[in-house]
Design an enzyme around this catalytic site. Structure first.
Site, PDB file in Angstrom:
ATOM      1  N   CYS A 116       0.857  -1.183   0.000  1.00 40.51           N
ATOM      2  CA  CYS A 116       0.000   0.000   0.000  1.00 40.51           C
ATOM      3  C   CYS A 116       0.897   1.238   0.000  1.00 40.51           C
ATOM      4  CB  CYS A 116      -0.860  -0.048   1.261  1.00 40.51           C
ATOM      5  SG  CYS A 116      -1.868   1.404   1.538  1.00 40.51           S
ATOM      6  N   CYS A 154      -0.902   3.804  -6.470  1.00 33.97           N
ATOM      7  CA  CYS A 154      -1.798   3.143  -5.507  1.00 33.97           C
ATOM      8  C   CYS A 154      -1.963   1.712  -5.983  1.00 33.97           C
ATOM      9  CB  CYS A 154      -3.152   3.862  -5.480  1.00 33.97           C
ATOM     10  SG  CYS A 154      -4.425   3.000  -4.538  1.00 33.97           S
ATOM     11  N   THR A 155      -1.871   0.757  -5.066  1.00 35.43           N
ATOM     12  CA  THR A 155      -1.885  -0.646  -5.489  1.00 35.43           C
ATOM     13  C   THR A 155      -3.254  -1.115  -5.975  1.00 35.43           C
ATOM     14  OG1 THR A 155      -2.195  -1.340  -3.188  1.00 35.43           O
ATOM     15  CG2 THR A 155       0.067  -1.268  -4.024  1.00 35.43           C
TER      16      THR A 155
HETATM   17  N1  DGL Z   1      -3.948   0.571  -2.017  1.00 37.89           N
HETATM   18  C1  DGL Z   1      -3.557   1.691  -1.304  1.00 37.89           C
HETATM   19  C2  DGL Z   1      -2.381   2.429  -1.848  1.00 37.89           C
HETATM   20  O1  DGL Z   1      -1.560   1.834  -2.494  1.00 37.89           O
HETATM   21  C3  DGL Z   1      -4.486   2.459  -0.452  1.00 37.89           C
HETATM   22  C4  DGL Z   1      -5.663   3.082  -1.073  1.00 37.89           C
HETATM   23  C5  DGL Z   1      -6.583   3.612  -0.033  1.00 37.89           C
HETATM   24  O2  DGL Z   1      -7.023   2.833   0.817  1.00 37.89           O
HETATM   25  O3  DGL Z   1      -6.869   4.810  -0.085  1.00 37.89           O
HETATM   26  O4  DGL Z   1      -2.230   3.619  -1.629  1.00 37.89           O
END
Ligand code: DGL
Length: 263
Positions: A73, A184-185
């Site tokens: 994340c 963002c993943t």
């Molecule tokens: N998947 C996450 C990232 O890489 C978080 C996204 C979120 O929950 O806002 O930032």
């Protein structure tokens, strides 16, 4: 210790994009994945709350004896990884940050778009990466507000999501970006829609493969690779809807179990 799992966490289902890269590169490794979907999106929370949630996830993965922890994340990495590294010194942490460096090195138009959460874009780690690696390059940042909830509810391919992306990309394209960094993943799940919306000369970059390679490098260095495993096991835990998490894993060729857990 070699058999112990690699621990992976994210605010939700997005980190499965990283988990897939890890499993592809390290198929013999057992894994545990935490999808903290009940608390998604992290990107709209304060740095303090993101840190608290990252600590909670880390401590749970440590209870499962994870030999290494992948913070899958960007938002948690940019806000919490230095604290996690200083506090839990018995385990290595691999983080993920928007892949600014390769985009900057390859951009011909000297203009790079970055799509990420508010939590990532406002972090000091992100600011210092831009300052140190993007000299002479115009970085166009956009907060992907609203994208994570749509992906978390299985609507990545919806018209609503496409319209939102179009609105986010239009100002970037107007300024002639030739690279779009997915910070963002969750966003790799938008690639099919992005390919429809972006002109062919705009390249999409994400950091998933680099994270998997770095995980391998560190496991090798620490002599923790699981070389003799015949069939690896993968446990996925979510504190929200199990069927949504399962839908992100449906084409994966591995021995997977998905559970609900109140964490
Ligand atoms: N998947 C996450 C990232 O890489 C978080 C996204 C979120 O929950 O806002 O930032």
């Amino acid at each position: 210790m070699h058999n112990n799992p690699i621990g992976v966490f994210d605010s939700g289902v997005g980190g499965t994009s990283i988990w897939k890269e890890i499993h592809k590169l390290l198929p013999l490794e057992n894994t545990i994945y935490l999808a903290d979907s009940a608390n998604a999106p992290y990107g709209e929370k304060s740095a303090e709350d993101i840190l608290k949630l990252s600590i909670k996830n880390t401590e749970l993965l440590l209870e499962y004896n994870c030999k290494i922890i992948v913070v899958a994340c960007n938002t948690a990495t940019t806000n919490a990884i230095s604290y996690l590294r200083q506090t839990y010194t018995g385990v290595s942490f691999i983080g993920i940050e928007p892949a600014i460096k390769p985009a900057v090195l390859q951009s011909n138009s000297k203009t790079v778009g970055v799509l990420a959460t508010k939590g990532t874009l406002s972090s000091s780690l992100f600011h210092s990466t831009v300052k140190n690696h993007a000299e002479g390059i115009k970085i166009i940042e956009k907060e992907g507000k609203g994208l994570v909830p749509l992906i978390e509810s299985g609507k990545a391919a919806s018209k609503e999501c496409k319209d939102l992306l179009k609105a986010l990309l239009t100002p970037m394209l107007a300024q002639n970006i030739d690279y779009l960094v997915l910070g963002c993943t969750h966003y790799p799940y938008l690639i099919p829609v992005l390919k429809e919306l972006l002109p062919q000369h705009v390249n999409i970059i994400d950091s998933g493969e680099a994270v998997a390679k770095q995980t391998k490098v560190i496991l090798e260095k620490e002599n923790l690779l699981n070389k003799n495993n015949v069939s690896s096991l993968h446990k996925f835990f979510t504190n929200a809807d199990v069927s949504i998490l399962k839908s992100f894993l449906k084409n994966v060729d591995a021995s997977i179990a998905v559970y609900y857990l109140d964490f």
